[in-house]
Design an enzyme around this catalytic site. Structure first.
Site, short mmCIF file in Angstrom:
data_model
loop_
_atom_site.label_atom_id
_atom_site.label_comp_id
_atom_site.label_asym_id
_atom_site.label_seq_id
_atom_site.Cartn_x
_atom_site.Cartn_y
_atom_site.Cartn_z
CG ASP A 207 -1.96 1.01 1.27
OD1 ASP A 207 -2.73 1.05 0.31
OD2 ASP A 207 -2.03 1.80 2.25
CD GLU A 262 -2.10 2.42 -3.58
OE1 GLU A 262 -3.21 2.91 -3.81
OE2 GLU A 262 -1.56 2.51 -2.46
C1 NOJ Z 1 -4.52 2.91 -0.84
C2 NOJ Z 1 -5.60 1.91 -0.61
O1 NOJ Z 1 -5.81 1.21 -1.81
C3 NOJ Z 1 -6.82 2.67 -0.16
O2 NOJ Z 1 -7.96 1.87 -0.13
C4 NOJ Z 1 -6.52 3.26 1.20
O3 NOJ Z 1 -7.61 4.05 1.60
C5 NOJ Z 1 -5.26 4.12 1.14
N1 NOJ Z 1 -4.19 3.49 0.43
C6 NOJ Z 1 -4.76 4.39 2.52
O4 NOJ Z 1 -4.23 3.22 3.06
#
Ligand code: NOJ
Length: 512
Positions: A207, A262
């Site tokens: 993440d 990500e």
């Molecule tokens: C990216 C995640 O995919 C999302 O769902 C989340 O709210 C944010 N990061 C914060 O962790």
């Protein structure tokens, strides 16, 4: 060398199973599961790990190679799992550690790997660290800069009343950012990675992989026309060192484990830096430039050619059209049009790279309808429409689900038995990737095509064509037979020098 079940390669009774070997993630297909919404094994309206185990037969039938689960760890669920209060547990709504072990081993029996979500940028404010280890977080005596929270857009600094100091939260106030300059934070996370990898997990989706380290001096982000450029609050070069250390840790396992990031960076050359030299940082990074491109041939092909130019040799992009944040591609890209959604599936699954389907993509599922009184998300606008439950049957297959399941017109049961369905199309396309090595590994080269169409070859043996326009068009220079098409009746047709495509139509052509 450390071992586990993550490398199990074949399954009894299955057809063509995932390619084995340490680099399965280069050729394979990933599948994202939002656990609360995928399948419910105990009838409480919340999807769970047992539900995923129950649906492994389906996933094997579909032909995917690995699942990535959104966070399964305990969380107060301010941000539905992305506010972690215990990194080595399982949220009781979803199951137990024993269920994780069962999932990993049952999935491995079917040739499917399990990747978990790792949330290293921030914890929940209920994580014991937030009380016990002040030094794990980013603090200031006064609001030190202009950084803004991604959720809500206000200051990214909140006052902790007990301490009389401000802590950083790039997301919700209940999600304090960790201080990755602190070696103890790094040590804790190494332990967390190992904890799951030792259980046989095949890797992690990371993440906010671009944001871990913050500017040491907490300098103001530069102001641009419409906001701030996050060059100090995120995107610091030192973050790459952390990713390199995790890659080394994952590579020391046998079989090696995989990091999918990500890295929310839409500048393609900057994004490509997350691959390091090609094999020393992330194995894969979601291509957000494509995700955010308009769904027209010009925009998409220019992202793909920029990606091809920027990636280190042998690295490959991770292609996505939907996820639990951005919405479902059938709605976002295709305005609900199923024929266009098949084109989207066609390109995700045939570009050079690793596709990651979001559960429901395989039936061209559109965003669900969530009335205001049922909204559960913390952000505005809410992301709930792309998190509604999987429609398994014509009546849904859920009892009183946590988010409404209103439309079951497209559902797995009906589509599984229909040779003309989008589900069958997706399954056949995944199977075709396995039997045509060019689709897995062949070089990408763009071919001439009319403006609204896009054509490319993969290796020497395969050509893919797609017409995203509203008019029929002809693609010249295509010779061969149609191996698979969005209009199934065209399969087996031959093209001799020219292929005519209807609007919202695409095909995979085998040369010769
Ligand atoms: C990216 C995640 O995919 C999302 O769902 C989340 O709210 C944010 N990061 C914060 O962790």
């Amino acid at each position: 060398m450390e071992t586990g079940t993550a490398g199990v390669e074949s399954s009894p009774g299955s057809g063509v199973r995932p390619p084995g070997g340490a680099s399965w993630w280069r050729e394979g297909v990933l599948y994202q599961i939002y656990p609360r919404s995928f399948a419910d094994s105990d009838g409480d309206g919340i999807g769970d790990l047992g539900g995923i185990v129950d649906r492994l037969e389906y996933l094997e039938w579909l032909g995917i190679d690995a699942v990535w689960l959104n966070p399964i760890t305990p969380s107060p669920n301010v941000d539905w799992g992305y506010d972690v209060s215990d990194y080595t547990g399982v949220h009781p709504d979803l199951g137990t550690l024993a269920d994780v072990d069962r999932l990993v081993s049952e999935a491995a029996r079917r040739g499917i790997r399990v990747l978990l979500d790792l949330v290293p940028n921030h914890t929940s404010d209920r994580h014991p660290w937030f009380r016990e280890r002040e030094d794990f977080y980013v603090w200031a005596d006064e609001v030190p800069n202009n950084w803004r929270s991604i959720f809500g857009g206000g200051s990214a600094w909140a006052l902790d009343a007990d301490r009389g100091r401000y802590y950083l939260h790039n997301f919700a106030p209940e999600q304090p950012d960790l201080d990755w300059w602190n070696p103890d934070v790094r040590r804790e996370f190494e332990g967390i990675l190992r904890f799951w990898l030792d259980r046989g997990v095949a890797g992690f989706r990371i993440d906010v992989a671009h944001a871990l380290i913050k500017d040491r001096e907490l300098r103001d982000d530069p102001v641009t026309g419409d906001g701030l450029r996050n060059v100090y609050s995120m995107n610091r070069p030192e973050t790459h060192e952390i990713l390199r250390s995790w890659r080394a840790l994952c590579d020391a396992y046998e079989p090696s484990r995989v990091l999918v990031g990500e890295a929310f960076v839409t500048d393609v050359p900057d994004w490509a830096r997350f691959y390091g030299s090609g094999d020393d940082e992330l194995n894969l990074a979601f291509n957000f430039a494509l995700v955010h491109a308009p769904f027209d041939a010009d925009s998409l092909r220019s992202v793909v050619s920029a990606t091809e130019a920027a990636l280190p040799d042998d690295a490959r992009s991770c292609w996505v059209g939907s996820n639990h944040d951005i919405g479902r591609m059938t709605t976002r890209w295709c305005g609900g049009d199923e024929a266009l959604a098949r084109c989207a599936l066609l390109l995700l699954l045939t570009l050079r790279g690793t596709p990651c389907l979001y559960f429901g993509d395989e039936i061209a599922l559109a965003d669900g309808h969530v009335p205001p009184e049922r909204v559960r998300d913390v952000t505005e606008p809410s992301r709930d429409p792309c998190r509604t439950p999987m429609p398994w049957t014509p009546s849904g297959g859920w009892t009183d689900p946590w988010l409404p399941l209103a439309d079951t017109t497209r559902n797995i049961e009906d589509e599984r038995s229909d040779p003309e369905s989008t589900l069958t199309f997706t399954r056949d396309l995944i199977a075709l990737r396995r039997v045509l090595p060019d689709l897995q590994a062949g070089a990408y080269r763009e071919l001439e095509a009319p403006r609204d169409a896009w054509a490319w070859e993969r290796g020497s043996g395969v050509v893919v064509v797609v017409n995203l326009g509203r008019e029929p068009c002809d693609i010249d220079g295509v010779d061969g037979s149609i191996a698979l098409a969005t209009s199934r009746t065209r399969e087996g047709d031959r093209a001799s020098g020219r292929l005519r495509l209807a609007p919202a139509e695409g095909a995979v052509v085998r040369r010769g």
